[in-house]
Scaffold this active site. Structure first.
Site, PDB file in Angstrom:
ATOM      1  N   ARG A 182       0.049   5.388  18.532  1.00  0.00           N
ATOM      2  CA  ARG A 182      -0.317   6.560  18.090  1.00  0.00           C
ATOM      3  C   ARG A 182      -1.146   7.494  18.906  1.00  0.00           C
ATOM      4  O   ARG A 182      -2.051   6.856  19.697  1.00  0.00           O
ATOM      5  CB  ARG A 182      -1.214   6.210  16.763  1.00  0.00           C
ATOM      6  CG  ARG A 182      -0.456   5.682  15.581  1.00  0.00           C
ATOM      7  CD  ARG A 182      -1.169   5.546  14.518  1.00  0.00           C
ATOM      8  NE  ARG A 182      -1.073   4.552  13.419  1.00  0.00           N
ATOM      9  CZ  ARG A 182       0.281   4.314  12.819  1.00  0.00           C
ATOM     10  NH1 ARG A 182       1.140   5.194  12.964  1.00  0.00           N
ATOM     11  NH2 ARG A 182       0.504   3.567  11.959  1.00  0.00           N
ATOM     12  N   ALA A 221      -2.216   1.598  20.363  1.00  0.00           N
ATOM     13  CA  ALA A 221      -1.150   0.570  19.704  1.00  0.00           C
ATOM     14  C   ALA A 221      -1.484   0.607  18.103  1.00  0.00           C
ATOM     15  O   ALA A 221      -2.637   0.419  17.732  1.00  0.00           O
ATOM     16  CB  ALA A 221      -1.014  -0.830  20.141  1.00  0.00           C
ATOM     17  N   SER A 222      -0.616   0.945  17.268  1.00  0.00           N
ATOM     18  CA  SER A 222      -0.665   0.659  15.789  1.00  0.00           C
ATOM     19  C   SER A 222      -0.811  -0.650  15.508  1.00  0.00           C
ATOM     20  O   SER A 222      -0.254  -1.501  16.188  1.00  0.00           O
ATOM     21  CB  SER A 222       0.495   1.378  14.958  1.00  0.00           C
ATOM     22  OG  SER A 222       0.546   0.706  13.945  1.00  0.00           O
ATOM     23  N   GLY A 223      -1.645  -0.987  14.407  1.00  0.00           N
ATOM     24  CA  GLY A 223      -1.857  -2.523  13.989  1.00  0.00           C
ATOM     25  C   GLY A 223      -1.110  -2.938  12.920  1.00  0.00           C
ATOM     26  O   GLY A 223      -0.860  -3.912  12.546  1.00  0.00           O
ATOM     27  N   THR A 224      -0.210  -1.705  12.488  1.00  0.00           N
ATOM     28  CA  THR A 224       0.618  -2.157  11.255  1.00  0.00           C
ATOM     29  C   THR A 224       2.101  -1.749  11.680  1.00  0.00           C
ATOM     30  O   THR A 224       2.998  -2.170  10.675  1.00  0.00           O
ATOM     31  CB  THR A 224       0.246  -1.086  10.059  1.00  0.00           C
ATOM     32  OG1 THR A 224       0.228   0.198  10.462  1.00  0.00           O
ATOM     33  CG2 THR A 224      -1.268  -1.695   9.602  1.00  0.00           C
ATOM     34  N   ASP A 279      -3.220   6.143  -3.146  1.00  0.00           N
ATOM     35  CA  ASP A 279      -2.066   5.699  -2.441  1.00  0.00           C
ATOM     36  C   ASP A 279      -1.115   4.521  -3.075  1.00  0.00           C
ATOM     37  O   ASP A 279      -1.838   4.295  -4.444  1.00  0.00           O
ATOM     38  CB  ASP A 279      -2.253   5.266  -1.159  1.00  0.00           C
ATOM     39  CG  ASP A 279      -3.117   3.891  -1.114  1.00  0.00           C
ATOM     40  OD1 ASP A 279      -3.794   3.350  -2.342  1.00  0.00           O
ATOM     41  OD2 ASP A 279      -3.082   3.221   0.216  1.00  0.00           O
ATOM     42  N   SER A 324       0.923  -1.355  -0.015  1.00  0.00           N
ATOM     43  CA  SER A 324      -0.112   0.094  -0.130  1.00  0.00           C
ATOM     44  C   SER A 324       0.923   1.368   0.003  1.00  0.00           C
ATOM     45  O   SER A 324       1.668   1.351  -1.023  1.00  0.00           O
ATOM     46  CB  SER A 324      -0.843  -0.117   1.244  1.00  0.00           C
ATOM     47  OG  SER A 324      -1.749   0.873   1.291  1.00  0.00           O
TER      48      SER A 324
HETATM   49  P1  NG1 Z   1      -2.587   1.609  12.395  1.00  0.00           P
HETATM   50  O1  NG1 Z   1      -0.958   1.257  11.913  1.00  0.00           O
HETATM   51  O2  NG1 Z   1      -3.196   0.459  12.989  1.00  0.00           O
HETATM   52  O3  NG1 Z   1      -3.015   3.015  12.816  1.00  0.00           O
HETATM   53  C1  NG1 Z   1      -3.032   2.084   9.492  1.00  0.00           C
HETATM   54  C2  NG1 Z   1      -4.155   3.358   9.609  1.00  0.00           C
HETATM   55  C3  NG1 Z   1      -5.514   2.679   9.330  1.00  0.00           C
HETATM   56  C4  NG1 Z   1      -5.673   1.614   8.190  1.00  0.00           C
HETATM   57  C5  NG1 Z   1      -4.381   0.738   8.394  1.00  0.00           C
HETATM   58  C6  NG1 Z   1      -4.114  -0.308   7.293  1.00  0.00           C
HETATM   59  C7  NG1 Z   1      -4.201   5.606  10.542  1.00  0.00           C
HETATM   60  C8  NG1 Z   1      -4.292   6.315  11.942  1.00  0.00           C
HETATM   61  N1  NG1 Z   1      -4.109   4.308  10.661  1.00  0.00           N
HETATM   62  O4  NG1 Z   1      -3.339   1.473  10.857  1.00  0.00           O
HETATM   63  O5  NG1 Z   1      -6.532   3.540   9.438  1.00  0.00           O
HETATM   64  O6  NG1 Z   1      -5.537   2.113   7.147  1.00  0.00           O
HETATM   65  O7  NG1 Z   1      -3.142   1.290   8.457  1.00  0.00           O
HETATM   66  O8  NG1 Z   1      -3.799   0.197   6.205  1.00  0.00           O
HETATM   67  O9  NG1 Z   1      -4.305   6.364   9.592  1.00  0.00           O
HETATM   68 ZN    ZN Z   2      -3.524   1.117   0.137  1.00  0.00          ZN
END
Ligand code: NG1
Ligand code: ZN
EC number: 5.4.2.3
Length: 536
Positions: free
Chosen positions: A511, A503-506, A281, A64
């Site tokens: 955050r 917590a970020s999932g990625t 994107d 992405s």
């Molecule tokens: P995380 O990293 O969990 O915040 C980000 C985006 C989500 C979503 C995912 C998947 C923000 C704040 N967070 O997630 O909205 O798009 O990546 O791509 O934009």
């Molecule tokens: Zn994307």
């Protein structure tokens, strides 16, 4: 003779000391760590398809908006939805098995999930433009072969195109048929629906589309062949950042994520004042609009704006069509939606808003509870889903006036124009262009519907992001104990203040989001909450 799972797994060794988790974006990381993961995703895709009696599963290889050296992989369920949650867990288990145990874990899952190994397994896959894509495809194919799956390579596609094809294949020849099973079928469907949706309306001036130097560039260029041209009352699209030959340029200082997070236009932009611009994107599932106001400078029209625009337009059309009482229209957002947008939807548009945790699968699911469910993340990922009742009403209601007939025809065109499977930047862009044409709005008029509260999103490095646990659609921390009370105490000191941490999932970070009445206060609140979180 195909390799056994055991011997194939040995060719795609798992990096030692590395553990993987199927998250909101599937698996995503540096591409050189992904070989074993993608191989094993091939095995899971075959299992999932067999479990569903041979329905086709999609696999998309993309990272992405991430930098060019990253890559990722995710699975698509038969109707084009994200992979069912319980299978995220099975995929994680298989991704983490030691090489010598992969075959055993595979057969254990087969037994536990009651999967008939003789059922057919069918998989389609595609990738974005990253240089690591072809090697990862080889790993995927080795997995598919070892699991004796049938497969089709769709080569380069946007993520939403793969979701579209997955649904088309699984509904082909049924009353729910979603379209022709080909990339061309996708362009033809969008092109025809767009022509119907803008019939009799005028699109003013060009739209400049920044394609993030990703797969959206060549795909948009192809789509243009199927759209009505400006001279014939159609659309004038200027494609920029369309360089897919220099891999290092992907998402570099351009694209939807850059524009949204930096809150400015790509430095390469040559757009003039009031020019209508948008950015996709790297895999074309996010869309952000913007323009430069001669007086106020850069103006961002993000996912919240697209959601409000779509909800207001479809709400008006439903009323004109005499269907307002029959259809439940609602908007789904996450905690990252600007507070001003939520207020506008509830008070200005009179529509309900539901807040879900981050990740489009949650939003998509909640949107299905409405007849017309509009969902967008603030970062520009979203779509509109229509219930079977809504589709039936649009198709069967007999119009009582020419105005009603017109509204019904536009609604029907929208159901074909909008990608029902997942957020799709190309489809969303045509939707926005349609609505602006119907309303005779410039981006400035769109911007004037409400005023965003100044906001700040910060990424905080923490020792262990998993110790931060949330509730209430991620808006409140339950752990570490006591932290939320302290955040609440800070927020109270700011006019129109709102802040949360999750917590970020990625990625490996926390955050922190904050909004407040002024730019300086939003910045101040964000940095204070970030400092507080770091202390724990
Ligand atoms: P995380 O990293 O969990 O915040 C980000 C985006 C989500 C979503 C995912 C998947 C923000 C704040 N967070 O997630 O909205 O798009 O990546 O791509 O934009
Ligand atoms: Zn994307």
């Amino acid at each position: 003779m195909a390799d056994t799972i055991l011997s194939a797994a040995a060719k795609h060794p798992k990096p030692e000391d590395k553990s993987f988790k199927y998250g909101t974006a599937g698996f995503r990381m540096k591409a050189n760590l992904l070989d074993s993961v993608v191989f094993r995703v091939g095995l899971v895709a075959a299992l999932r398809s067999r479990k569903l009696s041979g329905q086709t599963i999609g696999v998309m290889i993309t990272a992405s908006h991430n930098p060019p050296e990253d890559n990722g992989v995710k699975l698509v369920d038969p109707m084009g939805d994200m992979l069912e949650a319980s299978w995220e867990g099975y995929t994680t288990i298989l991704a983490n098995a030691p090489d010598a145990e992969v075959e055993g874990v595979y057969h254990k899952l087969e037994t536990e999930l009651n999967i008939n190994p003789e059922s057919p397994a069918r998989v389609i896959y595609a990738r974005d433009t990253r240089p690591s894509g072809p090697t990862l495809v080889t790993a995927l194919v080795d997995g598919l072969k070892a699991a004796r799956a049938e497969y089709t390579d769709y080569k380069l596609l946007t993520t939403p195109q793969l979701h579209y094809l997955t649904r088309c294949i699984n509904t082909e020849g049924t009353p729910q048929s979603y379209g022709v099973v080909s990339e061309k079928g996708y362009y033809e469907k969008l092109g025809a629906a767009f022509a119907r949706a803008i019939k009799g309306k005028k699109i003013s001036g060009p739209v400049i589309v920044d394609c993030a130097n990703g797969v959206g560039g060549p795909k948009l260029t192809e789509l243009l062949k199927y759209l009505p041209k400006a001279l014939e009352g159609g659309i004038d699209i200027k494609v920029v950042n369309n360089d897919v030959l220099r891999p290092e340029s992907l998402n570099h200082e351009c694209g939807a994520d850059f524009v949204k997070t930096k809150q400015r236009a790509p430095p390469s932009s040559k757009a003039g004042p009031n020019d209508r611009c948008c950015s996709l994107d790297g895999d074309a599932d996010r869309l952000i609009y913007y323009f430069t106001d001669p007086e106020h400078g850069f103006r961002l029209l993000d996912g919240d704006r697209i959601a409000t625009l779509a909800a207001s337009f479809i709400g008006d059309l439903s009323r004109e069509a005499g269907l307002a009482d029959e259809l439940k229209i609602g908007v789904v957002q996450t905690a990252y939606a600007n507070g001003a947008s939520t207020k506008y939807i509830v008070n200005g548009l009179g529509l309900p808003v539901v807040c879900t945790p981050t990740g489009v699968k949650h939003l998509h699911h909640a949107a299905k509870n409405f007849d017309v469910g509009v969902y967008f993340e603030a970062n520009g990922h979203g779509t509109v889903v229509f219930s079977p009742q809504a589709l039936k009403a649009f198709n069967t209601k007999s119009p009582e006036s020419p105005a009603q007939a017109g509204a019904l025809e536009t609604l029907r065109a929208l159901t074909d124009l909008i990608n029902q499977t997942v957020g799709d930047a190309l489809s969303d862009m045509l939707l926005v262009e349609t609505i602006l044409a119907h309303k005779s709005w410039t981006p400035r008029e769109w911007d004037l519907t409400y005023t965003d509260l100044p906001n700040r999103l910060v990424r905080v490095e923490v020792t262990d992001r998993y110790m931060y646990k949330t509730t209430d659609a991620e808006r409140k921390l339950v752990e570490p104990a006591g932290l939320q009370e302290q955040i609440d105490g800070l927020v109270k000191k700011f006019k129109d203040g709102r802040s949360f941490a999750r917590a970020s999932g990625t990625e490996d970070a926390l955050r922190v989001y904050a909004e407040a009445a002024t730019r300086a206060e939003a910045d101040d609140l964000a940095s204070k909450v970030a400092a507080l979180c770091k202390q724990y």
